[in-house]
Structures are given as structure tokens and as C-alpha cells.
Design an enzyme around this catalytic site. Structure first.
Site, PDB file in Angstrom:
ATOM      1  N   LYS A 112     -78.810  62.709 -36.070  1.00 56.43           N
ATOM      2  CA  LYS A 112     -77.852  63.453 -35.248  1.00 56.43           C
ATOM      3  C   LYS A 112     -76.642  62.579 -34.936  1.00 56.43           C
ATOM      4  O   LYS A 112     -76.778  61.382 -34.673  1.00 56.43           O
ATOM      5  CB  LYS A 112     -78.551  63.901 -33.955  1.00 56.43           C
ATOM      6  CG  LYS A 112     -77.724  64.814 -33.049  1.00 56.43           C
ATOM      7  CD  LYS A 112     -78.556  65.235 -31.847  1.00 56.43           C
ATOM      8  CE  LYS A 112     -77.776  66.082 -30.863  1.00 56.43           C
ATOM      9  NZ  LYS A 112     -78.609  66.480 -29.691  1.00 56.43           N
ATOM     10  N   SER A 192     -78.721  71.067 -28.517  1.00 62.26           N
ATOM     11  CA  SER A 192     -77.570  70.542 -29.233  1.00 62.26           C
ATOM     12  C   SER A 192     -77.933  69.896 -30.570  1.00 62.26           C
ATOM     13  O   SER A 192     -77.039  69.538 -31.341  1.00 62.26           O
ATOM     14  CB  SER A 192     -76.853  69.502 -28.362  1.00 62.26           C
ATOM     15  OG  SER A 192     -77.696  68.379 -28.117  1.00 62.26           O
ATOM     16  N   SER A 216     -82.758  70.424 -26.011  1.00 62.45           N
ATOM     17  CA  SER A 216     -81.889  70.233 -27.171  1.00 62.45           C
ATOM     18  C   SER A 216     -82.594  69.741 -28.427  1.00 62.45           C
ATOM     19  O   SER A 216     -81.968  69.656 -29.483  1.00 62.45           O
ATOM     20  CB  SER A 216     -80.741  69.283 -26.820  1.00 62.45           C
ATOM     21  OG  SER A 216     -79.793  69.953 -26.027  1.00 62.45           O
TER      22      SER A 216
END
Length: 521
Positions: A112, A192, A216
């Protein structure tokens, strides 16, 4: 004990899965590899590498090809690492010498884009950090490299991990635009860790790293039909990860199956898998026929997520009972108070923690500078203009304020009691709930439709949670979220493997342009 536990975990998983690797998978996805990238596991890949039937270079090339050909549909991968094939070649040399470093040696991993990677841009989705890359890796990336993993690239995310605007659109960042849900392309991937989950659903890497403050990791996992584990707080180092709150933030592993998720956690964790009572490993990580027998699971229904999700949870409970589990309905207490307290506490913590992180990077040096950057760069406002959370955090009380301290203390106490008391009262091995509703349509003007309370108790408490695919509402995946008490990551992964084996709910996406109106709540 934890070092021995992590070694036993990896060894048990690899040894237990070798039989599954004995017969090559037929593959439409990657015929030259002799495996199906949609379904192959890390132990199966390592077995083939050990037998000389597969190389990391071939595997990495196959994933890079999929990124090139499939990712334009979903926009999950921000950038690939130009050194990926060199990393793979080094792994191949270790395999030939018999010097394999562990289960992730030669395995392609996506990271990420709020996790520092030296020499490779780390932006948190913001143009403010799109200049000079970090000079050092995050601690968890250092662990991955030492384990021989191939850093394949970086995934898109909800900008600043969805902590910028009051009504953000998950999966959107100014750096890369919108990530789409691979199952239905006009639907949202949730935030996210949206890029990490969507990339896994599309089989663009074997595993990925996500991060979570509240939901997330697990919500994107559920909404994209993959597995995501939010570890016990501090089990995985947050050093070098763009923060929201040190009191809740954690990175964690994501994969298409529980085995790969557990093996990745065994590499990135600080000294070993958290294991209640000090047992020596995940001895039941591979599912057994009676893996659910005698387990007591508390079902927290959350009917607010819609009747179709509730019906799926009813079917899930029925299947778990048929496998020998006892399922009882529960409602963890204190949820309204947690919802009242969490956001104000996060505002104060974000101001403290983002200032400390920005001081280590080129670009704005603090939150005030970041707010000004967004005001003067129109590209930051092309989907949604707001930065209300930044502005509220700038004005929030400092973390030295007694009122803040009392708020965080109450949050920690109530969140832990909500899980501990529920599990003790009903003598549970875990609490289960729906991870997510069916994915909503992506709409920059409206923003997200994501009031999903199931992740909050474990997130605020710092306890582990695990999302496993439960099934579908129409074409849209829904996960079942398992949570347990402090340092019960191993037990949760063991249970998750058994649940996964019973539900067998994963299926590859079809990249439909739209699902119509009947699939959403």
C-alpha cells in the site's frame, strides 16, 4: 516464545500444504507456470520452486503481465518496482543453492502506498508527497526483503487513508485517480486499502500489505472478496507508515486465502505471532474436517447493513452449525458511546502523528502546510474538494489535554470490555459479524455510503480481526468478520481457515461494468 511460535507457524503451514502441491493445478490464467494464479497458495508455489518446476522470475513476470493487461480496468497498482525481476532472480539463485530464506522467498508482494519503500515513491495518494521518495524502508518492508519477498510495486489507496474530507470517495487519490471494484467496475472497493484488495481480487500479486485505523483492511477485503487480517496493535511495526493514530494504526496482510495471510503475518510481525497462552504455533492453520466442531461463535447480525446481508449471515450461521460449531446471537455493548468518542480522539492523534511523519519527508512539514498545499493545488480537488478532517484536526485539543486523555482512556476501556464481556458471557471462541454491505456505486459528488460498525470494537481495542469471504449479494462479495481478544491472532487465523474451508465462498471477478440496482442495499 514468540520467535519459536513464528518459526513453528511457517513450518507447519508449509509442511501441511505440500500434499496440495503434489498435483499441478490446471491453469487458464497462467498455463506456462503450471498453476492457477487465482487459487494457488504460497506453500504450493514453494513446493514447485523446490522441485525446480517454477522460478520466482517466471512467477513475477506472470504477475507483471497481469498488471499490464488487467489493471487498466481497475486502476489498483500505482507503480511497479523496476527492480522486481532482479529481486526474483536473486531468489531463484537462493533456491538453486538450497538457501531459501522462508515461505515468502520469491513471492511477489504489493505494498500500500502509505508504507515507505526506499527509492520508490510513497505518496499516501497525495501530490504533496509525490516528490523525493523515502530514503529508508518501513520496518515491515525491511522484514519482507530479508525474507526474500519480491516487492512488486505499490497500490493505490484512499488518499491519506480516508482521513481528509468529511465525505470522501474510497479508492480515490489525486496521484492515481479511482480504483474500481473488480467484480462490478462502477462499484466502490471500500477504503482505505482499496488498491491492495482490488489487486488481490484480480490476481495481480500473491499477497499484499494494507493498513487499518478502523476498517481499512477488513472492509476492502470483504468488499473485494479476499482475506484481510488486522493484527493485534503493535504486533506489526508502524515505523515508516503514514499515520492516523498510533493508538489504533496497524499494517496487516491481505491475500486470497487464510494460509497466505498467516504466512505473510509470520514474516512482518515483530518477533512472532501473538498467541494467547503462549502455545507454540498455528498447528491447525490448515483446515481439518472437524476444525469447527465445538467452537462457539457469537453472531452479531447488524441488520442495518440490509436484509440481503442479514440473509447471507443466516446462511453462514447454518453452514457453521452443520460443521459442528455452536452459533449464538450476541450484541456487544457500548457501541453508541464508542461511536461518539472515537472520531474526536482520532483528530487529536492525527495532528500529533502526521506532524511527526511529515518532518521525515520532503514536502509540507506539518499539517498546516499540508492544508495550504491542498488549497493551492487544484488537482487535489478533482473528485472531492473538502479537507474538513485536516482542518478539524488542526484545531483539535493536543494529546496532552486532560479531556483528550480521559476520552482515549474511556475508548480503550469500553472497546475492550465490549469484546471481553461478550466473549466471557457467552463462552465464545470468536465474535462474527458481516464485514461489509454490498459495494455501493462510486460517486465523487455523494461520497461513500460506508457506516459499517463491525470493525470498530477490535480497531479501537487494538484486538485482532479477520475478514473471510462469506458469499455474494448478486455479483458483489460480502465478508464475515471474525474478532477475538488480545493477542489471539493465531487462534483467529486458525478459526478463519476452518470457516474459509466450510464456506468456500471465493470466486474470481468478471469485471462487469454494472450490476444494476438490485445488488445494492
Amino acid at each position: 516464545m514468540r520467535n519459536r511460535s513464528i518459526t513453528a507457524l511457517a513450518a507447519t503451514l508449509l509442511a501441511s500444504a505440500l500434499l496440495a502441491a503434489a498435483a499441478p493445478h490446471p491453469s487458464a490464467a497462467a498455463p506456462r507456470l503450471g498453476v492457477d494464479l487465482d487459487t494457488v497458495t504460497i506453500p504450493e508455489l514453494q513446493a514447485r520452486m523446490g522441485d525446480g518446476l517454477l522460478t520466482s522470475s517466471a512467477l513475477t513476470t506472470a504477475y507483471l503481465h497481469r498488471i499490464k493487461t488487467i489493471d487498466p480496468k481497475i486502476n489498483a497498482v500505482l507503480r511497479t518496482d523496476p527492480t522486481a525481476l532482479r529481486q526474483a532472480a536473486a531468489s531463484d539463485a537462493r533456491h538453486r543453492r538450497g538457501a531459501v530464506r522462508g515461505p515468502l522467498d520469491g513471492i511477489p508482494v504489493l505494498i500500500k502506498d502509505n508504507v515507505n519503500t526506499r527509492g520508490l515513491a510513497t505518496t499516501a495518494g497525495s501530490l504533496a508527497l509525490a516528490g523525493k521518495p523515502p530514503g529508508t524502508d518501513a520496518a515491515l518492508v525491511t522484514r519482507l526483503r530479508k525474507a526474500g519477498a519480491v516487492i512488486l510495486g505499490k497500490t493505490n489507496l484512499s488518499e491519506w487513508a480516508n482521513f481528509r474530507a468529511a465525505k470522501p470517495t474510497s479508492g480515490w487519490s489525486a496521484v492515481s485517480g479511482q480504483t474500481n471494484n473488480p467484480y462490478v467496475l462502477d462499484r466502490n472497493p471500500c477504503g482505505s486499502s482499496s488498491g491492495s484488495a482490488a489487486a488481490l481480487a484480480a490476481s495481480l500479486a500473491q499477497v499484499a500489505i494494507g493498513t487499518e485505523t478502523d476498517g481499512s483492511i477488513v472492509c476492502p477485503a470483504g468488499m473485494n472478496g479476499v482475506v484481510g487480517h488486522k493484527p493485534t496493535l503493535s504486533l506489526v511495526s508502524q515505523d515508516g507508515v503514514v499515520p492516523i493514530s498510533a493508538e489504533q494504526d496497524t499494517a496487516g496482510p491481505m491475500a486470497r486465502n487464510v494460509v497466505d495471510t498467516a504466512l505473510t503475518l509470520s514474516v512482518i510481525s515483530n518477533g512472532g505471532i501473538a498467541h494467547h497462552g503462549g502455545a507454540t504455533g498455528l498447528t491447525d492453520a490448515l483446515p481439518r474436517p472437524d476444525g469447527l466442531r465445538g467452537k462457539r461463535i457469537g453472531l452479531w447480525r447488524l441488520p442495518s447493513l440490509g436484509p440481503k446481508v442479514d440473509a447471507l449471515m443466516t446462511r453462514t450461521a447454518k453452514r457453521l452449525r452443520a460443521a459442528g460449531a455452536e452459533v449464538v446471537e450476541v450484541t456487544p455493548p457500548y457501541q453508541k458511546r464508542l461511536a461518539e468518542l472515537e472520531f474526536p480522539a482520532l483528530l487529536s492523534e492525527f495532528h500529533r502523528d502526521i506532524d511527526a511523519y511529515l518532518a521525515t519527508r520532503h514536502g509540507p512539514r506539518d499539517l498546516a502546510g499540508l492544508i495550504e498545499f491542498n488549497r493551492t493545488h487544484p488537482a487535489e480537488r478533482t473528485c472531492f474538494a473538502g479537507q474538513e478532517l485536516f482542518e478539524q484536526a488542526l484545531a483539535a485539543p493536543p494529546t496532552t489535554d486532560p479531556k483528550y486523555r480521559a476520552m482515549r482512556a474511556e475508548l480503550t476501556d469500553l472497546s475492550r470490555r465490549s469484546i471481553n464481556e461478550t466473549m466471557a458471557t457467552h463462552r465464545l471462541d470468536a465474535i462474527a459479524s458481516p464485514t461489509n454491505p454490498p459495494a455501493w456505486t462510486t460517486d465523487c459528488a455523494r461520497g461513500d455510503n460506508d457506516v459499517i460498525p463491525s470493525s470498530t470494537p477490535a480497531a479501537v481495542a487494538g484486538y485482532p480481526s479477520l475478514s473471510v469471504p462469506a458469499g455474494f449479494v448478486g455479483e458483489l462479495p460480502v465478508g464475515v468478520l471474525l474478532m477475538a481478544g488480545a493477542h489471539q491472532d493465531t487462534e483467529l487465523l486458525t478459526l478463519g481457515a476452518a470457516v474459509e474451508n466450510r464456506l468456500t465462498a471465493w470466486r474470481a471477478p468478471h469485471y462487469l461494468p454494472s450490476a444494476g440496482t438490485d445488488a445494492s442495499r
